[in-house]
Design a protein around this motif. Structure first.
Motif, mmCIF file in Angstrom:
data_model
loop_
_atom_site.group_PDB
_atom_site.id
_atom_site.type_symbol
_atom_site.label_atom_id
_atom_site.label_comp_id
_atom_site.label_asym_id
_atom_site.label_seq_id
_atom_site.Cartn_x
_atom_site.Cartn_y
_atom_site.Cartn_z
ATOM 1 N N ALA A 12 -2.903 -22.753 -52.515
ATOM 2 C CA ALA A 12 -3.869 -22.776 -53.612
ATOM 3 C C ALA A 12 -3.221 -22.513 -54.970
ATOM 4 O O ALA A 12 -3.536 -23.209 -55.948
ATOM 5 C CB ALA A 12 -4.981 -21.766 -53.341
ATOM 6 N N PRO A 13 -2.318 -21.517 -55.109
ATOM 7 C CA PRO A 13 -1.688 -21.297 -56.418
ATOM 8 C C PRO A 13 -0.917 -22.518 -56.915
ATOM 9 O O PRO A 13 -0.968 -22.850 -58.103
ATOM 10 C CB PRO A 13 -0.750 -20.111 -56.168
ATOM 11 N N LEU A 14 -0.215 -23.180 -56.001
ATOM 12 C CA LEU A 14 0.542 -24.367 -56.405
ATOM 13 C C LEU A 14 -0.403 -25.507 -56.777
ATOM 14 O O LEU A 14 -0.160 -26.236 -57.745
ATOM 15 C CB LEU A 14 1.483 -24.795 -55.280
ATOM 16 N N ARG A 15 -1.494 -25.650 -56.009
ATOM 17 C CA ARG A 15 -2.477 -26.683 -56.350
ATOM 18 C C ARG A 15 -3.066 -26.435 -57.729
ATOM 19 O O ARG A 15 -3.253 -27.361 -58.516
ATOM 20 C CB ARG A 15 -3.598 -26.716 -55.298
ATOM 21 N N PHE A 16 -3.346 -25.161 -58.029
ATOM 22 C CA PHE A 16 -3.905 -24.828 -59.343
ATOM 23 C C PHE A 16 -2.910 -25.142 -60.455
ATOM 24 O O PHE A 16 -3.268 -25.753 -61.468
ATOM 25 C CB PHE A 16 -4.285 -23.353 -59.397
ATOM 26 N N ALA A 17 -1.660 -24.713 -60.281
ATOM 27 C CA ALA A 17 -0.651 -24.917 -61.326
ATOM 28 C C ALA A 17 -0.432 -26.403 -61.599
ATOM 29 O O ALA A 17 -0.404 -26.843 -62.760
ATOM 30 C CB ALA A 17 0.659 -24.252 -60.920
ATOM 31 N N LEU A 18 -0.291 -27.181 -60.544
ATOM 32 C CA LEU A 18 -0.065 -28.616 -60.720
ATOM 33 C C LEU A 18 -1.309 -29.307 -61.268
ATOM 34 O O LEU A 18 -1.227 -30.169 -62.150
ATOM 35 C CB LEU A 18 0.349 -29.245 -59.390
ATOM 36 N N GLY A 19 -2.474 -28.920 -60.746
ATOM 37 C CA GLY A 19 -3.716 -29.524 -61.215
ATOM 38 C C GLY A 19 -4.008 -29.184 -62.665
ATOM 39 O O GLY A 19 -4.459 -30.040 -63.441
ATOM 40 N N TYR A 20 -3.737 -27.929 -63.043
ATOM 41 C CA TYR A 20 -3.931 -27.519 -64.440
ATOM 42 C C TYR A 20 -3.027 -28.321 -65.368
ATOM 43 O O TYR A 20 -3.477 -28.851 -66.391
ATOM 44 C CB TYR A 20 -3.643 -26.026 -64.586
ATOM 45 N N SER A 21 -1.754 -28.425 -65.021
ATOM 46 C CA SER A 21 -0.810 -29.157 -65.868
ATOM 47 C C SER A 21 -1.212 -30.622 -65.994
ATOM 48 O O SER A 21 -1.158 -31.205 -67.084
ATOM 49 C CB SER A 21 0.608 -29.045 -65.296
ATOM 50 N N ALA A 22 -1.630 -31.217 -64.882
ATOM 51 C CA ALA A 22 -2.064 -32.613 -64.922
ATOM 52 C C ALA A 22 -3.318 -32.763 -65.774
ATOM 53 O O ALA A 22 -3.428 -33.688 -66.593
ATOM 54 C CB ALA A 22 -2.313 -33.125 -63.506
ATOM 55 N N GLY A 23 -4.273 -31.843 -65.599
ATOM 56 C CA GLY A 23 -5.513 -31.915 -66.369
ATOM 57 C C GLY A 23 -5.284 -31.792 -67.859
ATOM 58 O O GLY A 23 -5.865 -32.538 -68.661
ATOM 59 N N VAL A 24 -4.423 -30.848 -68.252
ATOM 60 C CA VAL A 24 -4.093 -30.694 -69.669
ATOM 61 C C VAL A 24 -3.463 -31.973 -70.206
ATOM 62 O O VAL A 24 -3.801 -32.451 -71.295
ATOM 63 C CB VAL A 24 -3.144 -29.494 -69.876
ATOM 64 N N GLY A 25 -2.555 -32.544 -69.436
ATOM 65 C CA GLY A 25 -1.904 -33.775 -69.871
ATOM 66 C C GLY A 25 -2.886 -34.914 -70.064
ATOM 67 O O GLY A 25 -2.800 -35.667 -71.046
ATOM 68 N N PHE A 26 -3.850 -35.044 -69.149
ATOM 69 C CA PHE A 26 -4.855 -36.102 -69.275
ATOM 70 C C PHE A 26 -5.727 -35.884 -70.517
ATOM 71 O O PHE A 26 -6.078 -36.841 -71.218
ATOM 72 C CB PHE A 26 -5.728 -36.160 -68.025
ATOM 73 N N VAL A 27 -6.080 -34.633 -70.794
ATOM 74 C CA VAL A 27 -6.900 -34.330 -71.976
ATOM 75 C C VAL A 27 -6.142 -34.680 -73.256
ATOM 76 O O VAL A 27 -6.689 -35.313 -74.176
ATOM 77 C CB VAL A 27 -7.318 -32.849 -71.982
ATOM 78 N N ILE A 28 -4.873 -34.278 -73.336
ATOM 79 C CA ILE A 28 -4.080 -34.569 -74.531
ATOM 80 C C ILE A 28 -3.846 -36.075 -74.665
ATOM 81 O O ILE A 28 -3.879 -36.619 -75.780
ATOM 82 C CB ILE A 28 -2.732 -33.825 -74.496
ATOM 83 N N ALA A 29 -3.630 -36.751 -73.550
ATOM 84 C CA ALA A 29 -3.464 -38.208 -73.599
ATOM 85 C C ALA A 29 -4.714 -38.869 -74.167
ATOM 86 O O ALA A 29 -4.634 -39.797 -74.982
ATOM 87 C CB ALA A 29 -3.159 -38.753 -72.207
ATOM 88 N N GLY A 30 -5.882 -38.384 -73.746
ATOM 89 C CA GLY A 30 -7.129 -38.924 -74.286
ATOM 90 C C GLY A 30 -7.269 -38.656 -75.771
ATOM 91 O O GLY A 30 -7.678 -39.534 -76.540
ATOM 92 N N ALA A 31 -6.914 -37.443 -76.196
ATOM 93 C CA ALA A 31 -7.003 -37.096 -77.615
ATOM 94 C C ALA A 31 -6.051 -37.946 -78.453
ATOM 95 O O ALA A 31 -6.397 -38.375 -79.560
ATOM 96 C CB ALA A 31 -6.692 -35.615 -77.808
ATOM 97 N N ALA A 32 -4.851 -38.189 -77.931
ATOM 98 C CA ALA A 32 -3.894 -39.024 -78.660
ATOM 99 C C ALA A 32 -4.390 -40.463 -78.750
ATOM 100 O O ALA A 32 -4.272 -41.110 -79.794
ATOM 101 C CB ALA A 32 -2.530 -38.969 -77.974
#
Length: 234
Positions: free
Chosen positions: A24-44
């Motif tokens: 679960a901790p690894l899933r959270f860390a990877l999922g969080y990083s991916a989610g942040v990246g998708f949000v920033i990609a959308g903003a850009a």
């Protein structure tokens, strides 16, 4: 390749890895990083530079932004510093005795001599201590984008005022290739140093060969030049 495309290229495998992660901790860390990246990609992609919260008045990035988007902030800074480390290109280049263009200044040698006024065309990189005591203007834009037209007007006016006060002007973005080059082209046109943005770009490229402007940057610069030319005739 634009920032949004780069982020999607990195974050898609992260999202897949999160689904397959054994804990679960690894899933959270990877999922969080991916989610942040998708949000920033959308903003850009949608040209929403204020999402990261950088304060125009002083170039600082608030704590909430570092906490909410920590994986992006950390990753982008590492990317900039590693690319700077392996590049043979100077951080900044003198275009004329009055104008400099370059990348994000974070070390003492990254700033031209003469206490220049600084125009910062980034929204993702904080103003650092090496330019803290210099006249400063932030025109926020994501990597691979360009400041909005109203920011072009403000940036050109402010830069020419700084020069009239006897200061050179250092225009920078992350690497000194796109955002900053577009704005400097506008400044050179308004100053009367060149007759067209194409001549300005050729001048900059003659001393900093790796500069380039993408379609969005060229079209925005062209619209600004057309409007500037029309206003000059009235």
């Amino acid at each position: 390749m634009g920032l949004a495309a780069k982020l999607l290229l990195v974050c898609s495998p992260l999202a897949y890895a999160a689904l397959k992660a054994p804990s679960a901790p690894l899933r959270f860390a990877l999922g969080y990083s991916a989610g942040v990246g998708f949000v920033i990609a959308g903003a850009a992609s949608l040209d929403i530079p204020w999402l990261l919260g950088k304060r125009r008045r002083d170039g600082s990035v608030p704590l909430w932004s570092y906490l909410l988007f920590s994986s992006f902030h950390m990753g982008f800074r590492v990317y900039v510093k590693v690319r700077r480390l392996v590049s043979e290109e100077p951080v900044y280049t003198k275009v004329t005795p009055e104008w400099y263009v370059g990348g994000w200044p974070f070390a003492p040698g990254d700033v031209p001599a003469g206490k220049p006024a600084v125009v910062d065309c980034t929204c993702e990189l904080q103003r650092t201590a090496v330019v803290a005591d210099l006249p400063y203007l932030n025109l926020p834009a994501f990597d691979s984008r360009v400041p909005k037209l109203e920011y072009f007007d403000e940036g050109v006016r402010w830069s020419l005022e700084q020069q009239q006060a006897g200061r050179p002007v250092f225009v920078h973005c992350a690497f000194g290739h796109g955002r900053s080059v577009a704005l400097l082209c506008a400044c050179l046109v308004a100053q009367g140093a060149v007759s067209s943005w194409q001549e300005a770009f050729a001048l900059i490229k003659s001393v900093r060969p790796h500069v380039r402007m993408n379609r969005i940057q060229r079209e925005t610069l062209m619209r600004w030049c057309e409007r500037y030319s029309q206003n000059a005739k009235t």
